[in-house]
Design a protein around this motif. Sequence first.
Motif, PDB file in Angstrom:
ATOM      1  N   UNK A 138      -7.602   1.367  13.971  1.00  0.00           N
ATOM      2  CA  UNK A 138      -6.685   2.371  13.554  1.00  0.00           C
ATOM      3  C   UNK A 138      -5.625   1.806  12.209  1.00  0.00           C
ATOM      4  N   UNK A 139      -5.546   0.740  12.433  1.00  0.00           N
ATOM      5  CA  UNK A 139      -4.103  -0.386  11.288  1.00  0.00           C
ATOM      6  C   UNK A 139      -5.537  -0.343  10.194  1.00  0.00           C
ATOM      7  N   UNK A 140      -6.226  -0.703  10.387  1.00  0.00           N
ATOM      8  CA  UNK A 140      -7.555  -2.225   9.689  1.00  0.00           C
ATOM      9  C   UNK A 140      -8.403  -0.822   9.183  1.00  0.00           C
ATOM     10  N   UNK A 141      -8.257   0.354   9.767  1.00  0.00           N
ATOM     11  CA  UNK A 141      -9.374   1.590   8.661  1.00  0.00           C
ATOM     12  C   UNK A 141      -8.346   2.282   7.357  1.00  0.00           C
ATOM     13  N   UNK A 142      -7.171   2.827   7.911  1.00  0.00           N
ATOM     14  CA  UNK A 142      -6.098   2.502   7.261  1.00  0.00           C
ATOM     15  C   UNK A 142      -5.823   2.183   5.709  1.00  0.00           C
TER      16      UNK A 142
ATOM     17  N   UNK B  33       0.280 -11.226   2.834  1.00  0.00           N
ATOM     18  CA  UNK B  33       0.946 -10.855   4.538  1.00  0.00           C
ATOM     19  C   UNK B  33       1.459 -11.521   5.561  1.00  0.00           C
ATOM     20  N   UNK B  34       1.227 -12.796   5.199  1.00  0.00           N
ATOM     21  CA  UNK B  34       2.340 -13.762   5.770  1.00  0.00           C
ATOM     22  C   UNK B  34       3.797 -13.450   5.758  1.00  0.00           C
TER      23      UNK B  34
ATOM     24  N   UNK C 204      -1.592  -8.656  12.996  1.00  0.00           N
ATOM     25  CA  UNK C 204      -1.283  -7.429  13.242  1.00  0.00           C
ATOM     26  C   UNK C 204      -0.106  -7.173  12.068  1.00  0.00           C
ATOM     27  N   UNK C 205       1.228  -8.174  12.387  1.00  0.00           N
ATOM     28  CA  UNK C 205       2.122  -8.297  11.110  1.00  0.00           C
ATOM     29  C   UNK C 205       1.743  -8.532   9.676  1.00  0.00           C
TER      30      UNK C 205
ATOM     31  N   UNK D 137       2.043  -5.614   6.878  1.00  0.00           N
ATOM     32  CA  UNK D 137       3.253  -5.786   5.959  1.00  0.00           C
ATOM     33  C   UNK D 137       1.713  -5.609   4.785  1.00  0.00           C
ATOM     34  N   UNK D 138       0.897  -6.282   4.747  1.00  0.00           N
ATOM     35  CA  UNK D 138      -0.466  -5.359   3.686  1.00  0.00           C
ATOM     36  C   UNK D 138      -0.346  -3.824   3.232  1.00  0.00           C
ATOM     37  N   UNK D 139       0.182  -2.722   4.185  1.00  0.00           N
ATOM     38  CA  UNK D 139       0.676  -1.348   3.495  1.00  0.00           C
ATOM     39  C   UNK D 139       1.348  -2.037   2.559  1.00  0.00           C
ATOM     40  N   UNK D 140       2.289  -2.627   2.123  1.00  0.00           N
ATOM     41  CA  UNK D 140       2.777  -1.915   0.435  1.00  0.00           C
ATOM     42  C   UNK D 140       2.618  -2.765  -0.521  1.00  0.00           C
ATOM     43  N   UNK D 141       1.183  -3.707   0.324  1.00  0.00           N
ATOM     44  CA  UNK D 141       0.922  -4.620  -1.141  1.00  0.00           C
ATOM     45  C   UNK D 141       0.807  -3.823  -2.534  1.00  0.00           C
ATOM     46  N   UNK D 142      -0.046  -2.790  -2.763  1.00  0.00           N
ATOM     47  CA  UNK D 142       0.122  -2.394  -4.274  1.00  0.00           C
ATOM     48  C   UNK D 142       0.932  -1.653  -4.438  1.00  0.00           C
TER      49      UNK D 142
END
Length: 144
Positions: A11-15, A118-119, A130-131, A135-140
């Motif tokens: 689910x996280x990957x899809x978002x 992400x790391x 998963x971490x 973290x990458x959700x905030x990248x952009x």
Amino acid sequence: MNMSEIRTVFDLMRVLGNRLAGRSCVIRMQEPATTNSYGTMQVRPDGVPEIHISPGLGPQTIKTFLHELAHVRLHYKQIKPSHIHTAAPRTVTVRKEAKRPIWESQADALRDEWLAYGKRHADPTLPDEEGILWALLDYYKEQN
């Protein structure tokens, strides 16, 4: 899917996929149609990018996922829509002259940039992959 509906890493990957790609895309954990790859990205006739990632790749899953998303972000507009996403797994051979090494290098570079971010920003209480994904959700958001 909104954030409150995330129940699994998939689910996280899809978002995250839609966010990093910069557009809606379909992500499937299934063997790609191509004979020689861990993952593929193709553009369907309806214009939607579709990513296939081989199941069971272990730590290679996140690298393959991010590499294919990088192709969407970088090369979407240059890829002709096709029906390759409907082909049976491992039945399509990509001819050497059809491959674009520069695209692969560009996708690898963006994947590596995303992974490094992400790391650096991962919650240490979460499992590695998963971490990184959270973290990458905030990248952009941070890039603007």
